[in-house]
Design a protein around this motif. Structure first.
Motif, PDB file in Angstrom:
ATOM      1  N   GLU A 405       0.857  -1.182   0.000  1.00 26.28           N
ATOM      2  CA  GLU A 405       0.000   0.000   0.000  1.00 26.28           C
ATOM      3  C   GLU A 405       0.894   1.232   0.000  1.00 26.28           C
ATOM      4  O   GLU A 405       1.575   1.523   0.988  1.00 26.28           O
ATOM      5  CB  GLU A 405      -0.920  -0.008   1.224  1.00 26.28           C
ATOM      6  N   THR A 406       0.858   1.958  -1.107  1.00 28.46           N
ATOM      7  CA  THR A 406       1.751   3.110  -1.270  1.00 28.46           C
ATOM      8  C   THR A 406       1.425   4.220  -0.287  1.00 28.46           C
ATOM      9  O   THR A 406       2.335   4.852   0.265  1.00 28.46           O
ATOM     10  CB  THR A 406       1.646   3.638  -2.701  1.00 28.46           C
ATOM     11  N   LYS A 407       0.143   4.464  -0.031  1.00 26.02           N
ATOM     12  CA  LYS A 407      -0.264   5.599   0.789  1.00 26.02           C
ATOM     13  C   LYS A 407       0.311   5.513   2.197  1.00 26.02           C
ATOM     14  O   LYS A 407       0.831   6.491   2.745  1.00 26.02           O
ATOM     15  CB  LYS A 407      -1.784   5.680   0.826  1.00 26.02           C
ATOM     16  N   ASP A 408       0.200   4.334   2.811  1.00 25.49           N
ATOM     17  CA  ASP A 408       0.642   4.154   4.197  1.00 25.49           C
ATOM     18  C   ASP A 408       1.998   3.486   4.302  1.00 25.49           C
ATOM     19  O   ASP A 408       2.472   3.246   5.423  1.00 25.49           O
ATOM     20  CB  ASP A 408      -0.391   3.322   4.963  1.00 25.49           C
ATOM     21  N   ASP A 409       2.615   3.171   3.172  1.00 20.58           N
ATOM     22  CA  ASP A 409       3.900   2.457   3.177  1.00 20.58           C
ATOM     23  C   ASP A 409       3.808   1.188   4.018  1.00 20.58           C
ATOM     24  O   ASP A 409       4.597   0.939   4.922  1.00 20.58           O
ATOM     25  CB  ASP A 409       5.016   3.367   3.701  1.00 20.58           C
ATOM     26  N   LEU A 410       2.803   0.355   3.698  1.00 19.71           N
ATOM     27  CA  LEU A 410       2.574  -0.880   4.439  1.00 19.71           C
ATOM     28  C   LEU A 410       2.530  -2.060   3.482  1.00 19.71           C
ATOM     29  O   LEU A 410       1.962  -1.967   2.389  1.00 19.71           O
ATOM     30  CB  LEU A 410       1.259  -0.808   5.214  1.00 19.71           C
ATOM     31  N   PHE A 411       3.133  -3.174   3.927  1.00 18.11           N
ATOM     32  CA  PHE A 411       3.031  -4.421   3.172  1.00 18.11           C
ATOM     33  C   PHE A 411       1.810  -5.186   3.665  1.00 18.11           C
ATOM     34  O   PHE A 411       1.498  -5.191   4.863  1.00 18.11           O
ATOM     35  CB  PHE A 411       4.290  -5.260   3.353  1.00 18.11           C
ATOM     36  N   ALA A 442       3.640  -3.635  12.365  1.00 13.31           N
ATOM     37  CA  ALA A 442       3.943  -2.411  11.606  1.00 13.31           C
ATOM     38  C   ALA A 442       3.241  -1.194  12.182  1.00 13.31           C
ATOM     39  O   ALA A 442       3.718  -0.063  12.026  1.00 13.31           O
ATOM     40  CB  ALA A 442       3.551  -2.604  10.141  1.00 13.31           C
ATOM     41  N   GLY A 443       2.121  -1.390  12.877  1.00 15.06           N
ATOM     42  CA  GLY A 443       1.428  -0.254  13.466  1.00 15.06           C
ATOM     43  C   GLY A 443       2.185   0.398  14.609  1.00 15.06           C
ATOM     44  O   GLY A 443       1.874   1.521  14.999  1.00 15.06           O
ATOM     45  N   GLN A 444       3.198  -0.296  15.169  1.00 17.16           N
ATOM     46  CA  GLN A 444       3.979   0.243  16.284  1.00 17.16           C
ATOM     47  C   GLN A 444       5.230   0.996  15.833  1.00 17.16           C
ATOM     48  O   GLN A 444       6.019   1.427  16.664  1.00 17.16           O
ATOM     49  CB  GLN A 444       4.401  -0.901  17.223  1.00 17.16           C
ATOM     50  N   ARG A 445       5.415   1.148  14.526  1.00 20.48           N
ATOM     51  CA  ARG A 445       6.650   1.744  14.014  1.00 20.48           C
ATOM     52  C   ARG A 445       6.640   3.267  14.045  1.00 20.48           C
ATOM     53  O   ARG A 445       7.694   3.892  13.904  1.00 20.48           O
ATOM     54  CB  ARG A 445       6.853   1.304  12.566  1.00 20.48           C
ATOM     55  N   ASN A 446       5.475   3.886  14.224  1.00 18.54           N
ATOM     56  CA  ASN A 446       5.374   5.340  14.119  1.00 18.54           C
ATOM     57  C   ASN A 446       6.303   6.026  15.109  1.00 18.54           C
ATOM     58  O   ASN A 446       6.397   5.630  16.276  1.00 18.54           O
ATOM     59  CB  ASN A 446       3.926   5.784  14.365  1.00 18.54           C
ATOM     60  N   LEU A 481      10.989  -4.015   6.237  1.00 20.76           N
ATOM     61  CA  LEU A 481       9.552  -4.124   6.049  1.00 20.76           C
ATOM     62  C   LEU A 481       8.815  -2.982   6.765  1.00 20.76           C
ATOM     63  O   LEU A 481       7.726  -2.589   6.348  1.00 20.76           O
ATOM     64  CB  LEU A 481       9.050  -5.474   6.573  1.00 20.76           C
ATOM     65  N   PHE A 482       9.394  -2.477   7.852  1.00 18.76           N
ATOM     66  CA  PHE A 482       8.784  -1.353   8.582  1.00 18.76           C
ATOM     67  C   PHE A 482       9.083  -0.021   7.894  1.00 18.76           C
ATOM     68  O   PHE A 482       8.183   0.758   7.616  1.00 18.76           O
ATOM     69  CB  PHE A 482       9.300  -1.315  10.017  1.00 18.76           C
ATOM     70  N   ARG A 483      10.380   0.244   7.690  1.00 14.76           N
ATOM     71  CA  ARG A 483      10.822   1.478   7.061  1.00 14.76           C
ATOM     72  C   ARG A 483      11.988   1.177   6.124  1.00 14.76           C
ATOM     73  O   ARG A 483      12.787   0.275   6.395  1.00 14.76           O
ATOM     74  CB  ARG A 483      11.278   2.489   8.107  1.00 14.76           C
ATOM     75  N   GLN A 484      12.066   1.951   5.067  1.00 16.49           N
ATOM     76  CA  GLN A 484      13.182   1.765   4.131  1.00 16.49           C
ATOM     77  C   GLN A 484      14.512   2.130   4.813  1.00 16.49           C
ATOM     78  O   GLN A 484      14.625   3.156   5.486  1.00 16.49           O
ATOM     79  CB  GLN A 484      12.978   2.646   2.906  1.00 16.49           C
ATOM     80  N   THR A 485      15.504   1.296   4.623  1.00 14.19           N
ATOM     81  CA  THR A 485      16.827   1.547   5.198  1.00 14.19           C
ATOM     82  C   THR A 485      17.856   0.818   4.337  1.00 14.19           C
ATOM     83  O   THR A 485      17.544   0.313   3.261  1.00 14.19           O
ATOM     84  CB  THR A 485      16.893   1.077   6.662  1.00 14.19           C
ATOM     85  N   SER A 486      19.103   0.778   4.799  1.00  9.92           N
ATOM     86  CA  SER A 486      20.171   0.081   4.068  1.00  9.92           C
ATOM     87  C   SER A 486      20.951  -0.777   5.047  1.00  9.92           C
ATOM     88  O   SER A 486      20.928  -0.544   6.259  1.00  9.92           O
ATOM     89  CB  SER A 486      21.112   1.086   3.386  1.00  9.92           C
ATOM     90  N   GLN A 487      21.656  -1.777   4.514  1.00  8.89           N
ATOM     91  CA  GLN A 487      22.393  -2.661   5.396  1.00  8.89           C
ATOM     92  C   GLN A 487      23.577  -1.946   6.046  1.00  8.89           C
ATOM     93  O   GLN A 487      23.982  -2.299   7.154  1.00  8.89           O
ATOM     94  CB  GLN A 487      22.869  -3.897   4.639  1.00  8.89           C
ATOM     95  N   GLU A 488      24.134  -0.918   5.391  1.00 10.72           N
ATOM     96  CA  GLU A 488      25.218  -0.155   6.021  1.00 10.72           C
ATOM     97  C   GLU A 488      24.712   0.604   7.247  1.00 10.72           C
ATOM     98  O   GLU A 488      25.392   0.638   8.287  1.00 10.72           O
ATOM     99  CB  GLU A 488      25.824   0.838   5.031  1.00 10.72           C
TER     100      GLU A 488
END
Length: 692
Positions: A405-411, A442-446, A481-488
């Motif tokens: 879901e693009t709007k909420d950034d949720l899988f 995912a609802g606890q990520r805010n 899956l919660f937020r976009q990030t990188s392995q570095e």
């Protein structure tokens, strides 16, 4: 040094020479080509003198130039020998007559470049002369002259490589300062030769790119808009002029995507639209403030061929994230060709340097049902081309697909099972139940930063034990899956946060340890009498409460002096030490660490007996001292004669100041002596029984 500077320096005469060369043709030149032309111009005076062919029987003078052919191996360094075949022009710098050889040995030098120049430079470095024989047996023949067309200097480098590179550097500085030249991507020509590109041609090119939605090469645009084929003499100058105009005047509308040949162009809006509604375009996790500055090691220093474990965001976007250490290496181009090594099928992908990923493999991922954790390898075949392949199994395996879901950034999901030959990594792969729990959390990520998201992941999914543990890549795939990030970024947070500890034995494993909060101090409520006693302890006990050992109404006279026998004091000291030893608090048992020695053994029986004997001897000495003190008044009376006996308080009347302990010691010693006296008395012999 001055001579070398004059050779490589760029002056007004040199720029005039370059202007003249460019005016003779409409073809663009690179800086390297211009530097070589200028090098020939600067060394032209060396090619005026006649060149003599080499013959060992001929006579040569210092300053002559000799044409000599070589076909032999030359030493160019202490560890390298290279074969050289060709002709060179040498200059005679010295000659010496060798009587033993009956010839003249001439020393030569070389002013050109290439392999032979490396050989001459190494000989000079090792202080070795380059000698060739001449005038053998005193024949003194006249050498033959070389024809102008045979001069190898017309095709070879006219000077050393380092000198030509110096000219290139100086040209890059000098030419842009002149208003007579224009360039694009190291292609130079005179401004007077530039082709004017009308506005309608630009509109035509823009419409063509909109219609096709595919990048087009500069050559194809020139052919379509101006009708010129690559073989035409004006084809190159039209390509140069079009690239120059698009880059300088229409930079907002057009994007240069490839540097192959004359390059390729695409509409900037079309490339930007590729990022819309992608999971990888969502807001990144907020990076926290770290307590340390340790740099990532596991995700740094990577190179091609590169192995990548795909995340769900990459799979859903049809993209491949690239480590930050490789961003600069790929930034020269935006369009790349990826070829599937198994199926030999090519895909056009675009590289986004700011985001750091390739985009354009959505069709491939969907058709092969690629799951998260799949191992994909990239192998570079050309500056703008890669081969790729995934690790596969022999049999199909069941996996899941996730919605987004693009709007909420949720899988969303996981949905129904799909089947694939792709084999994900067992440590990194997230099973169906893990995915379901992650999506529910995912609802606890805010408002959580990356460190707090990692804490949540370790608490919920870390392996059970004293300290919860996870591989950093598995943790990265969960947090992603919660937020976009990188392995570095994930590795940097794990290394520089107090909650996480890096395993020293297992590579990539991190432990989570719950932070210990300081305990709250609780005030202990004591009875009122106990508080009064505690407050009076450090030397503030009331004098009235100090026990004196006297009855009520009884007082000591100032004139009376109480003498305590030293034996009694010694006995009291022994008794107090024994009591303190008995009341000594038990020590906590120290845990035995690996490598420590075992505790000492208990005392032996012999040691115990020796200590008992020493104790008995000390008691005997104390008893003797007491008896000696008791007999002292009688001895004084006997010596004084008729002197009046002085009244002294008896020891028995001194219960205070520890007298009670002395009395107890006396009683104990008397009881101990009685059985000894009984043992010392001779036993009476019993009459022997008469024999019948």
């Amino acid at each position: 040094m001055d001579n070398e500077n004059s050779t490589t320096r760029i002056g007004e005469d040199d720029l005039s020479f370059i202007e003249k060369e460019l005016g003779q043709t409409k073809r663009p030149f690179s800086i390297k080509e211009l530097a070589e032309k200028l090098a020939f111009q600067k060394t032209a005076s060396q090619r005026i003198q006649d060149v003599l062919k080499y013959d060992p029987a001929c006579l040569y003078q210092v300053g002559n130039q000799i044409y000599k052919e070589y076909n032999e191996s030359l030493t160019v360094s202490s560890r390298q020998v290279e074969h050289f075949e060709g002709a060179v022009v040498l200059k005679v710098v010295n000659k010496v007559f060798y009587k033993g050889f009956n010839c003249e040995m001439i020393e030569v030098d070389y002013a050109g470049g290439g392999l032979f120049r490396r050989y001459i430079d190494y000989m000079k470095k090792t202080k070795t002369q380059v000698l060739i024989p001449s005038n053998c047996d005193g024949l003194a023949r006249t050498p033959e002259k070389m024809e102008r067309g045979e001069d190898p200097r017309l095709t070879g480098l006219p000077m050393a490589d380092k000198d030509i590179k110096s000219i290139e550097r100086n040209l890059k500085t000098a030419i842009p300062k002149s208003h007579k030249f224009f360039s694009w991507n190291d292609r130079w020509q005179l401004v007077e030769n530039e082709v004017s590109i009308p506005e309608d041609k630009i509109k035509e090119i823009e419409a063509h790119l909109k219609e096709t939605s595919v990048a087009a090469s500069t050559g194809s645009l020139v052919t379509k808009s101006f009708g010129l084929e690559p073989s035409h003499s004006l084809y190159d100058i039209h390509c140069l002029s079009l690239n120059f105009v698009l880059e300088k005047k229409y930079k907002k509308e057009f994007l240069f995507v490839s540097d192959v040949g004359w390059g390729k162009w695409h509409l900037k809006a079309a490339v930007g639209a590729m990022l819309e509604n992608l999971p990888l375009s969502a807001a990144a996790a907020r990076f926290p403030e770290l307590v340390g500055d340790e740099k990532p090691e596991l995700s740094a220093g990577l190179e091609f061929p590169l192995k990548i474990y795909l995340t769900w965001r990459e799979v859903a976007s049809g993209a491949i994230k690239i480590p930050k250490s490789l961003h600069k290496e790929l930034a020269h181009s935006r369009e790349y060709i990826f070829t599937d090594a198994d199926e030999a099928k090519s895909y056009t992908v675009y590289y986004f340097p700011v985001q750091g990923f390739f985009l354009g493999l959505k069709d491939y991922f969907d058709s092969h049902n690629i799951p998260q954790g799949t191992s994909l390898t990239l192998e570079r075949k050309a500056p703008n081309a890669f081969n790729f392949w995934i690790k596969k199994s022999k049999k199909k395996m069941a996996t899941v697909k996730l919605g987004y879901e693009t709007k909420d950034d949720l899988f969303a999901g996981p949905g129904e099972d799909v089947f694939t030959y792709a084999m994900p990594n067992k440590i990194i792969y997230l099973e169906r139940d893990i995915l379901a729990k992650l999506i529910s959390l995912a609802g606890q990520r805010n408002d959580l930063d990356l460190r707090e998201l990692l804490v949540m992941v370790f608490k919920n999914f870390g392996q059970d034990g004293a300290d919860r543990s996870l591989h950093y890549l598995r943790a990265y795939h969960m947090v992603d899956l919660f937020r976009q990030t990188s392995q570095e970024e994930v590795e940097a947070v794990l290394l520089n946060s107090t909650e996480f500890i890096k395993s020293e034995k297992k590579k990539g494993i991190f432990y989570y340890r719950e932070p210990v909060l300081p305990a709250k101090e609780e005030k202990i409520h004591l009875p009122e009498e106990a508080e009064i006693a505690i407050e009076a302890l450090p030397g503030e006990i009331p004098v009235s409460e100090i026990p004196t050992g006297l009855e009520a109404g009884e007082e000591l006279e100032e004139e009376e002096k109480i003498e305590i026998p030293p034996q009694v004091l010694a006995a009291e000291t022994i008794e107090k030490a024994a009591a303190a030893k008995k009341e000594k608090p038990a020590k906590k048992k120290k845990l035995k660490l690996e490598g420590e020695k075992a505790p000492r053994a208990k005392k032996s029986e012999r040691r115990i007996i020796e200590e008992q004997i020493q104790l008995e001897e000390s008691e005997q000495e104390a008893l003797s001292a007491i008896k000696e003190k008791e007999l002292e008044p009688e001895r004084v009376e006997h010596r004084a004669g008729e002197k009046k006996e002085e009244v002294k308080p008896a020891a028995a009347k001194l219960p205070s100041f520890g007298g009670l302990f002395a009395e107890k010691l006396k009683v104990a010693l008397k009881k101990k002596e009685e059985p000894k006296k009984e043992d010392a008395e001779p036993k009476k012999e019993e009459p022997a029984e008469e024999k019948s």
